[in-house]
Design an enzyme around this catalytic site. Structure first.
Site, short mmCIF file in Angstrom:
data_model
loop_
_atom_site.label_atom_id
_atom_site.label_comp_id
_atom_site.label_asym_id
_atom_site.label_seq_id
_atom_site.Cartn_x
_atom_site.Cartn_y
_atom_site.Cartn_z
N ASP A 78 0.83 -1.21 0.00
CA ASP A 78 0.00 0.00 0.00
C ASP A 78 0.87 1.26 0.00
O ASP A 78 2.07 1.21 0.28
CB ASP A 78 -0.88 -0.03 1.26
CG ASP A 78 -2.21 0.68 1.06
OD1 ASP A 78 -2.32 1.51 0.13
OD2 ASP A 78 -3.14 0.42 1.86
N ASP A 129 -10.68 2.12 -3.07
CA ASP A 129 -11.22 1.84 -1.73
C ASP A 129 -12.75 1.88 -1.74
O ASP A 129 -13.38 1.50 -0.76
CB ASP A 129 -10.72 2.88 -0.72
CG ASP A 129 -9.35 2.51 -0.18
OD1 ASP A 129 -8.89 1.38 -0.44
OD2 ASP A 129 -8.74 3.35 0.51
C1 GLA Z 1 -5.69 1.79 2.39
C2 GLA Z 1 -6.08 0.67 1.48
C3 GLA Z 1 -7.11 -0.20 2.14
C4 GLA Z 1 -6.56 -0.73 3.44
C5 GLA Z 1 -6.09 0.41 4.31
C6 GLA Z 1 -5.34 -0.10 5.52
O1 GLA Z 1 -6.74 2.68 2.55
O2 GLA Z 1 -6.52 1.15 0.26
O3 GLA Z 1 -7.49 -1.26 1.30
O4 GLA Z 1 -5.50 -1.62 3.18
O5 GLA Z 1 -5.23 1.29 3.62
O6 GLA Z 1 -4.89 0.92 6.33
#
Ligand code: GLA
Length: 732
Positions: A477, A547
């Site tokens: 990420d 997301d």
């Molecule tokens: C980001 C990612 C999510 C998740 C969060 C965890 O927002 O896009 O899918 O992994 O971080 O903190």
């Protein structure tokens, strides 16, 4: 496929069955563009395209007294002589001059394609592509410039990049080094970009071109959700099935610029590359700078055809390793189920239920390390939290394996929380400008990946977690943009290198981990789709698309993403309702019907759904297992746009045309309307396809269309928001 050098006219003709790319050495010795488009016959001389006019206000070369770069198409234009358009590069000599002229010196034509050092790029065997490298020289600057062109045999694709080499004893500053300039002879194009923000990524936008420039860029350090580094120039009449279009896809994950400039003489100049804003790259004697690659593809058969070219090229010649063209495991991710508040017991209970449904891989998301119980602390401390993982990652991974599940976990290796041991020990490892406040994003700072020791350190920490544990997957990420970009390790004159060096640092860590663990499936992520680009696909064959897991929004996001990226790369999951981003209640069937057109997985606790829904989940997983190869790697066509209608539709078709799956989605119901017909695409006219209880010829399905009213229990008729159909078509 061939590349021909016509020594008399000094022209090159790169061609395959579909396209021709013709360029030549201009009368002033620079490289000029002649043609890019549908294949044409080869000829010794195309110089009739050249203009030699003495027009008012036009500067000409003093030797020829008639040649002006302004009137002729340039391959990699400079500024400061006879061209007043936007330049592809800008070098500053030690004496302060920023005028340059690179003229032809030599060339090399060879089979195959060489890789780019430290950068992602498409690759090809000797049968798959041929490459032309033209070396130009600026004798005053004592610099060389190599322009590299690769033509692929099977695809209407040419890739390009540029390399600068400094032979002077003094430092020359590269202030701009784009990857491509393509001058086109007219302005009858529309510009199509893919823009958005967090949770609404890659939404297509179309603009007419007119005098002046259209420009998109990222200055965030990542390619960004705001503007994707992929642009299409299309004819006004071009639609999904007909017409000309040219795509430009940047194989890079940092700051970029893409620009189409319409000049006063009726031509279009397309430019793409690293954003020159805040970029300066000093070159010492003997040093070279290689730009990333741009993949230029063209079609005269509509946008679906253009997208299919990118899908096939990226699946076959960009994605590498074990997961190339491999159907992806069906995973469950605990993020939306638990966020950071979990115990091993809870994780195992989610996993057990998922295993019963047929899930293959468990992904442990954020919160397993350091003091990471909320997003204020812990990033940078990649050591298991013993309260959450009593036997470490190894212990949990083994329990998962014993249950019959593969296992993987989440990392965000480019980041550090000020509240972390790493930051307390090495505050200078985070990017920040001396004497100034450091902005935070999600309470975190960005590590200075332009420094090798920082990358080495994170590599070492991650290796300790991965070593000995049976890890099959990693979600990488990256959750904030870069600000106050400054590296305390670099002298003042090298601060303009930091953005690009940062990206190179990210690539180097990916490459090391990939080489150490070739079987691990990497999924990239950046607050969802903030770094969804072709560069990332070289290291991580799939990317968490957004997301926003609301399937109605996801139809739009995945539809937009499909223009430039293969379905196999689109991370898509079924999540809980009401949706955490939009509050919508969408039936679980529709949530799966959207996620099938992606990597497919679940992002919820299956213990919390009804028994009927659980039975449905089992069927969904069985369906995906039986059809994922087709769904992820079949020929994908967009049929009905969610941006134009209240319904959206798409289809994937197998190479032999005998199997296909289409998806039809009702984004918003319209009361008292006839259901209508959905015209399919890509089928074989003469094949008789089974669809539900009926049988239809391919030409019927593509011309009369599927009678929507006969689908499911009566079809999309009245008052049912968010229903959808995914149907399999099979012919003998
Ligand atoms: C980001 C990612 C999510 C998740 C969060 C965890 O927002 O896009 O899918 O992994 O971080 O903190």
């Amino acid at each position: 496929m061939n590349i021909i050098w016509h020594s008399k006219s000094k022209q090159y003709h790169l061609y395959n069955d579909k396209i021709s790319y013709i360029l030549g050495v201009s009368p002033v010795g620079e490289l000029e563009g002649i043609y890019f488009g549908k294949k044409v016959h080869d000829k010794e001389d195309f110089s009739y395209v050249e203009y030699r006019y003495m027009l008012p206000n036009v500067a000409v070369d003093p030797d020829t007294e008639s040649y002006s770069c302004e009137l002729n198409r340039q391959e990699y234009p400079s500024f400061g002589t006879t061209d007043f358009g936007t330049e592809a590069f800008d070098i500053e000599l030690p004496n302060g001059s920023r005028v340059s002229s690179f003229t032809y010196k030599e060339h090399r034509i060879y089979k195959g394609k060489e890789s780019l050092k430290g950068l992602p790029a498409t690759y090809a065997s000797e049968d798959e592509a041929m490459t032309l490298e033209v070396t130009l020289e600026d004798e005053v600057a004592r610099m060389m410039l190599i322009l590299t062109y690769t033509i692929f045999d099977r695809y209407p694709v040419v890739t390009r990049h540029a390399t600068f080499i400094n032979n002077a004893s003094d430092v020359t500053k590269l202030r701009k080094a784009l990857s491509v300039c393509l001058d086109l002879p007219d302005q009858g194009y529309q510009w199509m970009q893919f823009s958005g923000a967090w949770a609404r990524e890659r939404i297509p936008q179309i603009k007419d071109l007119s005098s002046g420039s259209v420009l998109i860029e990222s200055k965030r350090g990542v390619s960004s959700a705001n503007q994707n580094p992929f642009v299409i120039l299309k004819r006004l009449e071009t639609d999904e099935f007909n017409g000309e279009a040219i795509g430009f896809s940047f194989v890079y994950s940092g700051n970029f610029v893409a620009q189409a400039e319409c000049d006063t003489f009726g031509r279009t100049r397309m430019l793409m590359g690293i954003n020159p804003d805040r970029f300066t790259w000093p070159l010492e004697k003997g040093e070279r700078f290689e730009t990333p690659e741009v993949v230029i593809a063209m079609t005269d058969r509509g946008l679906n055809d253009l997208s299919q070219t990118y899908h096939r090229l990226y699946n076959n010649n960009l994605v590498r390793g074990k997961w190339k063209n491999q159907p992806r495991p069906i995973l469950i991710n605990n993020w939306e189920a638990t966020f950071m508040d979990f115990t091993e017991e809870r994780i195992l209970s989610i996993a057990e239920k998922a295993k019963k449904a047929g899930v293959e891989l468990f992904v442990l998301d954020d919160g397993w390390f350091g003091e990471r119980n909320d997003d204020f602390a812990g990033l940078g401390d990649w050591i298991e939290n013993p309260e959450k993982l009593p036997q470490g990652m190894k212990g949990l991974a083994r329990k998962m394996n014993a249950m019959g599940l593969k296992f993987g976990f989440w990392i965000e290796p480019e980041m550090v929380n000020p509240d972390s041991n790493l930051f307390r020990r090495h505050p200078d490892w985070a990017l920040s400008t001396p004497g100034r406040k450091a902005s935070l994003g999600r309470h975190q700072m960005v590590l200075d990946y332009s420094r090798e020791e920082v990358v080495d350190y994170i590599y070492g920490m991650l290796k300790k977690v991965i070593a000995d544990a049976p890890i099959s997957y990693i979600k990488w990420d990256m959750n904030r943009s870069l600000t106050e970009v400054y590296s305390t390790a670099l002298p003042p004159e090298q601060q303009g290198m930091v953005y690009h060096k940062y990206v190179l640092g990210v690539y180097s860590l990916y490459e090391r981990l990939r080489q150490d663990y070739p079987d691990i499936l990497f999924e990239s992520c950046s607050s969802g789709g903030n770094r969804f680009d072709a560069g990332m696909l070289y290291y991580a064959p799939q990317a968490w698309c957004s997301d926003n897991t609301d399937s109605i929004d996801r139809v739009r996001i995945q539809y937009g993403t499909s223009y430039g990226y293969p379905i196999s790369s689109i991370g898509a999951h079924v999540s809980a309702v009401p949706n955490q981003q939009t509050g919508r209640n969408v039936p679980i069937s529709t949530r799966a019907n959207v996620a099938y057109f992606g990597t497919f997985g679940y992002e919820l606790d299956l213990n919390h759904i009804t028994d009927e829904e659980f039975e449905e989940v089992k069927e969904q997983i069985a369906f995906m297992k039986a059809n994922r190869e087709l769904l992820q790697f079949g020929r994908f066509y967009r049929l009905r746009s969610p941006f134009e209608k209240d319904q959206a539709a798409w289809i994937v078709v197998s190479e032999d045309g005998k199997r296909a799956i289409f998806g039809l989605y009702c984004m918003k119901s319209n009361v008292n309307m006839l259901p209508g017909f959905l015209k399919l695409a890509g089928l074989k006219d003469d094949l008789l396809y089974k669809l539900g209880e009926g049988e239809y010829y391919g030409d019927e399905l593509m011309n009369l269309g599927v009678p929507i009213g006969k689908l499911g229990s009566g079809g999309l008729t009245t008052g049912q928001d968010f229903i959808s159909y995914v149907e399999l078509l099979e012919a003998d």
